[in-house]
Structure formats: C-alpha cells, structure tokens
Design a protein around this motif. Structure first.
Motif, mmCIF file in Angstrom:
data_model
loop_
_atom_site.group_PDB
_atom_site.id
_atom_site.type_symbol
_atom_site.label_atom_id
_atom_site.label_comp_id
_atom_site.label_asym_id
_atom_site.label_seq_id
_atom_site.Cartn_x
_atom_site.Cartn_y
_atom_site.Cartn_z
ATOM 1 N N UNK A 116 0.825 -1.197 0.000
ATOM 2 C CA UNK A 116 0.000 0.000 0.000
ATOM 3 C C UNK A 116 0.869 1.260 0.000
ATOM 4 N N UNK A 117 1.898 1.270 0.843
ATOM 5 C CA UNK A 117 2.805 2.420 0.881
ATOM 6 C C UNK A 117 3.449 2.666 -0.481
ATOM 7 N N UNK A 118 3.899 1.604 -1.107
ATOM 8 C CA UNK A 118 4.486 1.727 -2.437
ATOM 9 C C UNK A 118 3.491 2.284 -3.434
ATOM 10 N N UNK A 119 2.300 1.718 -3.428
ATOM 11 C CA UNK A 119 1.240 2.132 -4.343
ATOM 12 C C UNK A 119 0.877 3.603 -4.154
ATOM 13 N N UNK A 120 0.635 4.011 -2.912
ATOM 14 C CA UNK A 120 0.220 5.384 -2.631
ATOM 15 C C UNK A 120 1.314 6.375 -3.022
ATOM 16 N N UNK A 121 2.551 6.045 -2.726
ATOM 17 C CA UNK A 121 3.640 6.952 -3.088
ATOM 18 C C UNK A 121 3.746 7.113 -4.611
ATOM 19 N N UNK A 122 3.561 6.048 -5.340
ATOM 20 C CA UNK A 122 3.575 6.128 -6.809
ATOM 21 C C UNK A 122 2.387 6.952 -7.299
ATOM 22 N N UNK A 123 1.192 6.664 -6.766
ATOM 23 C CA UNK A 123 -0.012 7.381 -7.186
ATOM 24 C C UNK A 123 0.072 8.878 -6.915
ATOM 25 N N UNK A 124 0.717 9.245 -5.845
ATOM 26 C CA UNK A 124 0.832 10.660 -5.468
ATOM 27 C C UNK A 124 1.953 11.369 -6.221
ATOM 28 N N UNK A 125 2.728 10.621 -6.983
ATOM 29 C CA UNK A 125 3.793 11.238 -7.767
ATOM 30 C C UNK A 125 5.069 11.507 -6.978
#
Length: 154
Positions: free
Chosen positions: A95-104
């Motif tokens: 989730x942390x990886x995903x959110x950081x990618x999604x947020x740019x």
C-alpha cells in the motif's frame, strides 16, 4: 545489513517521548517545512490540498505525521534488533508503495521529508538535540525510505 548501535537506538527512543507530548505542534512544523521546500507537494496530501497553509487541529494531518514519526522510530528499533528495516505487514508495504507512486512521489521528495523530520526532531528535543541524535534519526529514516522506494518499483 546496517549496524545501528544500542546508543543510536536509545537516542531515538529517548527523544520519542518529546514527540508524544506535542504531536499537534510538531505535525504542523513538519508539514510547514515540507511545503516551504516544495509548495506544489500540497496537492499530494488529501488533508492539505483544500486549505490555505497548514490546518491547525486537523486530526488527519496529526495522525499522518505521527505515523511517519512512529515508523521512523520503529525502523531504529528494527535496525538495532535485525540490522534491517521491514514493514512487517506486506499489505501495508504494498500500500505504501502504491500510494507513493499514485501521489507522484519522486526520489528528491524523500530528502525533503528527511530534512523536515530532522528539523522537527531538533524542535522536539530542544536542548537535548545533538548531531549524534540527528544522525540516528537520519539513518533510521533513510533505511525506512529505502524500503518504501523498493516497494514503489514493481
């Protein structure tokens, strides 16, 4: 494996008490430091994007900042015990990886976070601040950031 000394862990843990006493103020300082360096990052945080400046008495902002502080402190403990940092719950790491990618989030943002964290630690610890204390928090943060960066690259 990183070598994180018992003294470094003790420095992080002892300074943690200063954080717990003043999360509302320190979370505002933390995010103010981030926005000072990267104003456009405001839109990366759902709890900031609809506000001018940093909202005071915002539970979501405080919880997010406290989580960052706690994860960094936990990283110090893990480094001392295991020589490495693991986010134990894989769903959380994914989730942390995903959110950081999604947020740019990009690599330089991690440095901005580190600088804001160290500024916040310095404020929280007051006259107990030392370069050695800053270095201990810095190492713990860098190791945590490395784990998150790895989770960002699928």
């Amino acid at each position: 494996m990183s070598i994180f000394t018992e003294k470094q862990e003790a420095l992080v843990n002892s300074s943690w008490e200063a954080f717990e006493k003043n999360i509302p103020h320190l979370s505002i300082l933390f995010y103010s430091s981030i926005l000072e360096k990267v104003p456009e990052s405001k839109d990366m945080f759902s709890f900031l994007k609809d506000f001018d400046g940093i909202p005071h008495n915002n539970p979501t902002l405080e919880v997010h900042a406290e989580k960052i502080f706690e994860m960094t402190r936990d990283s110090a403990v893990q480094l001392r015990l295991n020589g490495k940092v693991e986010v134990v719950d894989e769903v959380t790491l994914d989730y942390l990886g995903y959110v950081h990618v999604q947020r740019g989030v990009i690599d330089p943002h991690f440095l901005v976070f580190k600088e804001a964290l160290l500024k916040t630690v310095k404020e929280a610890t007051g006259d107990k601040w030392s370069e050695e204390l800053g270095e201990a928090w810095s190492i713990a943060y860098e190791e945590l950031a490395a784990v998150i960066k790895k989770a960002m690259s699928w």
